[in-house]
Design a protein around this motif. Structure first.
Motif, PDB file in Angstrom:
ATOM      1  N   GLN A 177     -24.423  19.292  84.564  1.00 21.84           N
ATOM      2  CA  GLN A 177     -23.586  19.743  85.672  1.00 21.84           C
ATOM      3  C   GLN A 177     -22.736  20.950  85.272  1.00 21.84           C
ATOM      4  N   GLY A 178     -23.381  21.894  84.612  1.00 20.32           N
ATOM      5  CA  GLY A 178     -22.716  23.137  84.271  1.00 20.32           C
ATOM      6  C   GLY A 178     -21.872  23.104  83.017  1.00 20.32           C
ATOM      7  N   ARG A 179     -21.859  21.984  82.312  1.00 19.40           N
ATOM      8  CA  ARG A 179     -21.065  21.872  81.093  1.00 19.40           C
ATOM      9  C   ARG A 179     -21.971  21.433  79.947  1.00 19.40           C
ATOM     10  N   TRP A 180     -21.618  21.860  78.732  1.00 22.71           N
ATOM     11  CA  TRP A 180     -22.399  21.501  77.557  1.00 22.71           C
ATOM     12  C   TRP A 180     -21.768  20.300  76.870  1.00 22.71           C
ATOM     13  N   VAL A 181     -22.554  19.235  76.748  1.00 20.42           N
ATOM     14  CA  VAL A 181     -22.071  17.965  76.206  1.00 20.42           C
ATOM     15  C   VAL A 181     -22.637  17.781  74.801  1.00 20.42           C
ATOM     16  N   GLY A 182     -21.754  17.517  73.842  1.00 20.79           N
ATOM     17  CA  GLY A 182     -22.177  17.293  72.468  1.00 20.79           C
ATOM     18  C   GLY A 182     -22.291  15.814  72.158  1.00 20.79           C
ATOM     19  N   SER A 183     -23.249  15.458  71.305  1.00 17.67           N
ATOM     20  CA  SER A 183     -23.412  14.058  70.920  1.00 17.67           C
ATOM     21  C   SER A 183     -23.761  13.940  69.444  1.00 17.67           C
ATOM     22  N   ASN A 184     -23.444  12.783  68.900  1.00 19.99           N
ATOM     23  CA  ASN A 184     -23.678  12.454  67.492  1.00 19.99           C
ATOM     24  C   ASN A 184     -24.869  11.505  67.436  1.00 19.99           C
ATOM     25  N   GLN A 185     -26.075  12.062  67.467  1.00 20.73           N
ATOM     26  CA  GLN A 185     -27.265  11.217  67.508  1.00 20.73           C
ATOM     27  C   GLN A 185     -27.548  10.548  66.168  1.00 20.73           C
ATOM     28  N   LEU A 186     -27.135  11.158  65.071  1.00 21.75           N
ATOM     29  CA  LEU A 186     -27.303  10.496  63.774  1.00 21.75           C
ATOM     30  C   LEU A 186     -26.467   9.227  63.722  1.00 21.75           C
ATOM     31  N   GLY A 187     -25.176   9.346  64.040  1.00 22.39           N
ATOM     32  CA  GLY A 187     -24.313   8.175  64.019  1.00 22.39           C
ATOM     33  C   GLY A 187     -24.779   7.106  64.987  1.00 22.39           C
ATOM     34  N   ARG A 188     -25.189   7.527  66.169  1.00 25.78           N
ATOM     35  CA  ARG A 188     -25.669   6.573  67.171  1.00 25.78           C
ATOM     36  C   ARG A 188     -26.886   5.813  66.663  1.00 25.78           C
ATOM     37  N   ALA A 189     -27.838   6.529  66.055  1.00 22.23           N
ATOM     38  CA  ALA A 189     -29.058   5.884  65.562  1.00 22.23           C
ATOM     39  C   ALA A 189     -28.742   4.865  64.477  1.00 22.23           C
ATOM     40  N   VAL A 190     -27.880   5.233  63.524  1.00 18.30           N
ATOM     41  CA  VAL A 190     -27.561   4.322  62.423  1.00 18.30           C
ATOM     42  C   VAL A 190     -26.831   3.088  62.943  1.00 18.30           C
ATOM     43  N   VAL A 191     -25.865   3.280  63.835  1.00 19.94           N
ATOM     44  CA  VAL A 191     -25.126   2.136  64.375  1.00 19.94           C
ATOM     45  C   VAL A 191     -26.067   1.196  65.124  1.00 19.94           C
ATOM     46  N   GLU A 192     -26.954   1.739  65.940  1.00 19.60           N
ATOM     47  CA  GLU A 192     -27.887   0.893  66.688  1.00 19.60           C
ATOM     48  C   GLU A 192     -28.796   0.103  65.753  1.00 19.60           C
ATOM     49  N   LEU A 193     -29.318   0.759  64.724  1.00 23.15           N
ATOM     50  CA  LEU A 193     -30.236   0.081  63.807  1.00 23.15           C
ATOM     51  C   LEU A 193     -29.521  -0.984  62.984  1.00 23.15           C
ATOM     52  N   VAL A 194     -28.300  -0.686  62.535  1.00 29.02           N
ATOM     53  CA  VAL A 194     -27.537  -1.673  61.769  1.00 29.02           C
ATOM     54  C   VAL A 194     -27.234  -2.889  62.635  1.00 29.02           C
ATOM     55  N   CYS A 195     -26.786  -2.656  63.860  1.00 30.76           N
ATOM     56  CA  CYS A 195     -26.429  -3.776  64.737  1.00 30.76           C
ATOM     57  C   CYS A 195     -27.659  -4.551  65.198  1.00 30.76           C
ATOM     58  N   GLN A 196     -28.815  -3.923  65.170  1.00 33.03           N
ATOM     59  CA  GLN A 196     -30.059  -4.633  65.460  1.00 33.03           C
ATOM     60  C   GLN A 196     -30.435  -5.540  64.295  1.00 33.03           C
ATOM     61  N   ALA A 197     -30.211  -5.056  63.068  1.00 33.00           N
ATOM     62  CA  ALA A 197     -30.543  -5.849  61.878  1.00 33.00           C
ATOM     63  C   ALA A 197     -29.505  -6.927  61.613  1.00 33.00           C
ATOM     64  N   VAL A 198     -28.232  -6.584  61.804  1.00 32.22           N
ATOM     65  CA  VAL A 198     -27.119  -7.512  61.579  1.00 32.22           C
ATOM     66  C   VAL A 198     -26.265  -7.479  62.847  1.00 32.22           C
ATOM     67  N   PRO A 199     -26.546  -8.351  63.818  1.00 28.67           N
ATOM     68  CA  PRO A 199     -25.914  -8.244  65.139  1.00 28.67           C
ATOM     69  C   PRO A 199     -24.393  -8.177  65.128  1.00 28.67           C
ATOM     70  N   GLU A 200     -23.749  -8.873  64.219  1.00 31.04           N
ATOM     71  CA  GLU A 200     -22.289  -8.826  64.137  1.00 31.04           C
ATOM     72  C   GLU A 200     -21.893  -8.550  62.689  1.00 31.04           C
ATOM     73  N   PRO A 201     -22.009  -7.285  62.258  1.00 28.48           N
ATOM     74  CA  PRO A 201     -21.726  -6.974  60.853  1.00 28.48           C
ATOM     75  C   PRO A 201     -20.282  -7.290  60.484  1.00 28.48           C
ATOM     76  N   THR A 202     -20.120  -7.966  59.349  1.00 33.74           N
ATOM     77  CA  THR A 202     -18.780  -8.301  58.871  1.00 33.74           C
ATOM     78  C   THR A 202     -18.168  -7.179  58.057  1.00 33.74           C
ATOM     79  N   GLU A 203     -19.031  -6.317  57.522  1.00 30.91           N
ATOM     80  CA  GLU A 203     -18.556  -5.224  56.676  1.00 30.91           C
ATOM     81  C   GLU A 203     -19.611  -4.130  56.658  1.00 30.91           C
TER      82      GLU A 203
END
Length: 257
Positions: free
Chosen positions: A106-132
Motif C-alpha cells: 500500500q505504497g510503503r516499504w515494510v521490513g521483516s526479519n525472516q531469519l529470526g522468524r524461521a529460527v523461532v518457528e523451527l525451534v517452537c515446532q521442535a520444542v513447543p514450549e522452550p524453557t531456555e
C-alpha cells in the motif's frame, strides 16, 4: 498473470521482479531456489541477484525501490543496514532489528526479519514450549534471532563461552555467529552440555565443527532454516505458498549437498 495483493500496483504487462542484494552475492542460493518455486506456482515473475559494494548500497536500494520491484532480499553484509530504507517494520519486529526482506505494501516499504522468524518457528515446532534458549555467539545473526525471540516473549541469552550446563529437554541451543559475522568457533570448547538440549540449530552450512546431539535432541540444520526462511519470504512476496520440498531440493542441488 497472477498478482500478489502485497505489492504496489503495476501495469499487468510488466513482469513482477524480485531481487537479492549482497556483497558478494555469489554463493547465495535464493535466486536459484526462488525461481524453482515461482515456476512451480505458475508465476511469470523474474528474480535477479545484484552484487553491490557497501559504498553504493544506499543508492542501490533507492534505485530498486524506484523501479517498482515486487520485493527485495538482502544478504551479508547488508541485513543490519536497512533502518533508513523502511517505512514500516513488520509488527512482529522489535526496534532496529535485523532486516533481510523488504516488500511494498500500500505504497510503503515494510521490513521483516525472516531469519529470526524461521529460527523461532523451527525451534517452537521442535520444542513447543522452550524453557531456555541459548544462542552461541554475539554477531549480527545472533542479535537478529534474539530480537525475534523477544517479540514472542521467549527469554533467550546470547553467550560467547562454554561449557553449557544444566540444559534440559526443553532447552534449545542455536549455533550462530561471532562478532565478525563468521560462525561462532567451537574448536577447543566444551560442548557436551548441548547433548541434553531438546534441539540444536545450526546456521552455517560448514560441516565442522557442529554442536553434538544427544539421543533425544532434534537437529535443525542450516538447510532447514534456509527452506523455512525462503518459504516464508516467498509467501509474503507473492501471497502464495512455496512447496518446502521444492526449495529443499533446489538448495541441496545448489550447494551440492
Amino acid at each position: 498473470m497472477q498478482e500478489s495483493n502485497n505489492f504496489m500496483a503495476v501495469h499487468p504487462a510488466i513482469q513482477p521482479t524480485l531481487c537479492v542484494i549482497g556483497f558478494p552475492v555469489a554463493g547465495n542460493a535464493m535466486q536459484f531456489a526462488t525461481e524453482r518455486a515461482l515456476t512451480e506456482a505458475g508465476l511469470d515473475w523474474k528474480f535477479v541477484s545484484f552484487n553491490v559494494s557497501p559504498d553504493d548500497f544506499d543508492e542501490a536500494v533507492r534505485g530498486a525501490k524506484a523501479l517498482g520491484l515486487a520485493g527485495l532480499a538482502f544478504a551479508a553484509p547488508f541485513e543490519t543496514q536497512l533502518a533508513n530504507h523502511v517505512d514500516r517494520i513488520d509488527p512482529d519486529q522489535p526496534p532496529n532489528p535485523w532486516i533481510d526482506f523488504l516488500q511494498p505494501n500500500q505504497g510503503r516499504w515494510v521490513g521483516s526479519n525472516q531469519l529470526g522468524r524461521a529460527v523461532v518457528e523451527l525451534v517452537c515446532q521442535a520444542v513447543p514450549e522452550p524453557t531456555e534458549v541459548v544462542i552461541l555467539g554475539d554477531g549480527p545473526q545472533a542479535r537478529g534471532i534474539a530480537s525475534h525471540f523477544a517479540t514472542k516473549s521467549l527469554a533467550c541469552q546470547m553467550v560467547d563461552h562454554l561449557p553449557l550446563e544444566h540444559l534440559d529437554s526443553g532447552a534449545a541451543v542455536i549455533h550462530a555467529d561471532a562478532s565478525d559475522g563468521a560462525p561462532f568457533p567451537l574448536n577447543g570448547l566444551e560442548t557436551a552440555g548441548c547433548q541434553s538440549a531438546g534441539c540444536c540449530v545450526e546456521l552455517s552450512l560448514d560441516t565442522a565443527p557442529q554442536l553434538p546431539l544427544g539421543p533425544q535432541s532434534i537437529a535443525i540444520s542450516a538447510v532447514d532454516v534456509l527452506v523455512r526462511r525462503f518459504a516464508n519470504g516467498f509467501c509474503d512476496w507473492t501471497g502464495l505458498p512455496a512447496q518446502p520440498s521444492t526449495l529443499r531440493e533446489a538448495i541441496e542441488e545448489y550447494f551440492e549437498l
